[in-house]
Design a protein around this motif. Structure first.
Motif, mmCIF file in Angstrom:
data_model
loop_
_atom_site.group_PDB
_atom_site.id
_atom_site.type_symbol
_atom_site.label_atom_id
_atom_site.label_comp_id
_atom_site.label_asym_id
_atom_site.label_seq_id
_atom_site.Cartn_x
_atom_site.Cartn_y
_atom_site.Cartn_z
ATOM 1 N N GLY A 1 66.246 85.113 159.532
ATOM 2 C CA GLY A 1 67.019 83.488 158.527
ATOM 3 C C GLY A 1 68.190 84.353 157.827
ATOM 4 O O GLY A 1 68.468 83.489 157.727
ATOM 5 N N ILE A 2 68.042 85.622 156.837
ATOM 6 C CA ILE A 2 69.128 85.760 156.978
ATOM 7 C C ILE A 2 69.764 86.931 156.766
ATOM 8 O O ILE A 2 69.535 88.012 157.455
ATOM 9 C CB ILE A 2 68.504 85.730 155.005
ATOM 10 C CG1 ILE A 2 69.986 85.808 153.849
ATOM 11 C CG2 ILE A 2 68.099 87.341 154.740
ATOM 12 C CD1 ILE A 2 70.278 84.439 153.607
ATOM 13 N N HIS A 3 71.034 87.334 156.808
ATOM 14 C CA HIS A 3 72.563 88.144 157.380
ATOM 15 C C HIS A 3 73.144 87.844 156.472
ATOM 16 O O HIS A 3 73.626 86.897 155.979
ATOM 17 C CB HIS A 3 72.965 87.561 159.006
ATOM 18 C CG HIS A 3 71.555 87.219 159.712
ATOM 19 N ND1 HIS A 3 70.396 88.151 160.530
ATOM 20 C CD2 HIS A 3 71.009 86.202 160.290
ATOM 21 C CE1 HIS A 3 69.713 87.463 161.000
ATOM 22 N NE2 HIS A 3 69.564 86.497 160.807
ATOM 23 N N PHE A 4 73.663 89.785 156.080
ATOM 24 C CA PHE A 4 75.157 89.466 154.868
ATOM 25 C C PHE A 4 76.092 90.007 155.873
ATOM 26 O O PHE A 4 75.806 91.258 156.706
ATOM 27 C CB PHE A 4 74.279 90.870 154.226
ATOM 28 C CG PHE A 4 72.956 89.875 153.688
ATOM 29 C CD1 PHE A 4 73.463 89.766 152.326
ATOM 30 C CD2 PHE A 4 72.174 90.345 154.167
ATOM 31 C CE1 PHE A 4 72.542 89.315 150.908
ATOM 32 C CE2 PHE A 4 70.717 89.975 152.703
ATOM 33 C CZ PHE A 4 71.026 89.301 151.877
ATOM 34 N N ILE A 5 77.216 90.384 155.239
ATOM 35 C CA ILE A 5 78.435 91.118 156.428
ATOM 36 C C ILE A 5 78.955 91.355 154.741
ATOM 37 O O ILE A 5 79.835 90.404 154.640
ATOM 38 C CB ILE A 5 79.255 89.702 157.566
ATOM 39 C CG1 ILE A 5 78.737 89.630 158.280
ATOM 40 C CG2 ILE A 5 80.705 90.578 157.445
ATOM 41 C CD1 ILE A 5 79.291 88.279 159.003
ATOM 42 N N THR A 6 79.604 92.495 155.347
ATOM 43 C CA THR A 6 79.967 93.023 153.979
ATOM 44 C C THR A 6 81.913 93.746 155.078
ATOM 45 O O THR A 6 81.633 93.988 156.008
ATOM 46 C CB THR A 6 79.995 93.942 153.340
ATOM 47 O OG1 THR A 6 80.065 94.653 151.790
ATOM 48 C CG2 THR A 6 79.117 95.290 154.167
#
Length: 125
Positions: free
Chosen positions: A94-99
Motif C-alpha cells: 500500500g505504500i511506495h517510495f521513490i527517491t
C-alpha cells in the motif's frame, strides 16, 4: 495492517544511502511498517538492479504482515512515478517510495497503490 501515516527519518537516510551505493543503477527493496510508521528496508535475495529498471524476486519475500510496500530509486532528478512504477505499486502493498538525486532528505516522495502521491509525517527518533 494499520494505515500508514508516517516514515522514520532513519529509513529515509538508509534508503538514500542505498540508492547512492547502487548509482547509476536503480535500487529496489521492500519496506516494513510498525504501528503505521514505515521504519525499515527489507532486502530480498535475487533482486536485480539495472540502469533503467530493477525487479524483485517476489517469491523470495518473507511471510511477513508488516511488509507495507516498496522503495526504489531513480538515477536522475525525477521522483515521479512512471507507468511501470504504478504497475508495481498496484501489486506490492500500500505504500511506495521513490527517491532521486541528490539522494537527500528532501528528494523522496511516497505513493499509494494507485500511484497517487501521499504526504507522510517524518518522525525523528
Amino acid at each position: 495492517m494499520k494505515k500508514i501515516y508516517a516514515v522514520d527519518v532513519g529509513m529515509i537516510d538508509s534508503f538514500n544511502e542505498s540508492a547512492k551505493s547502487c548509482y547509476p543503477d536503480e535500487f529496489l527493496c521492500m519496506v516494513r511498517q510498525e504501528d503505521g510508521v514505515v521504519n525499515e528496508l527489507v532486502l530480498l535475495p535475487g533482486t536485480v538492479y539495472g540502469d533503467s529498471h530493477s525487479f524483485l524476486s517476489e517469491w523470495m519475500s518473507p511471510v511477513d504482515y508488516s511488509l507495507a510496500g516498496t522503495a526504489h530509486s531513480h538515477p536522475g532528478y525525477d521522483n515521479s512515478a512512471s507507468d511501470e512504477d504504478k504497475s508495481l505499486f498496484s501489486n506490492m502493498g500500500g505504500i511506495h517510495f521513490i527517491t532521486c538525486q541528490p539522494y537527500d532528505r528532501s528528494s523522496w516522495k511516497a505513493y499509494n497503490s494507485k500511484g497517487e502521491e501521499v504526504i507522510l509525517e517524518v518522525i525523528y527518533r
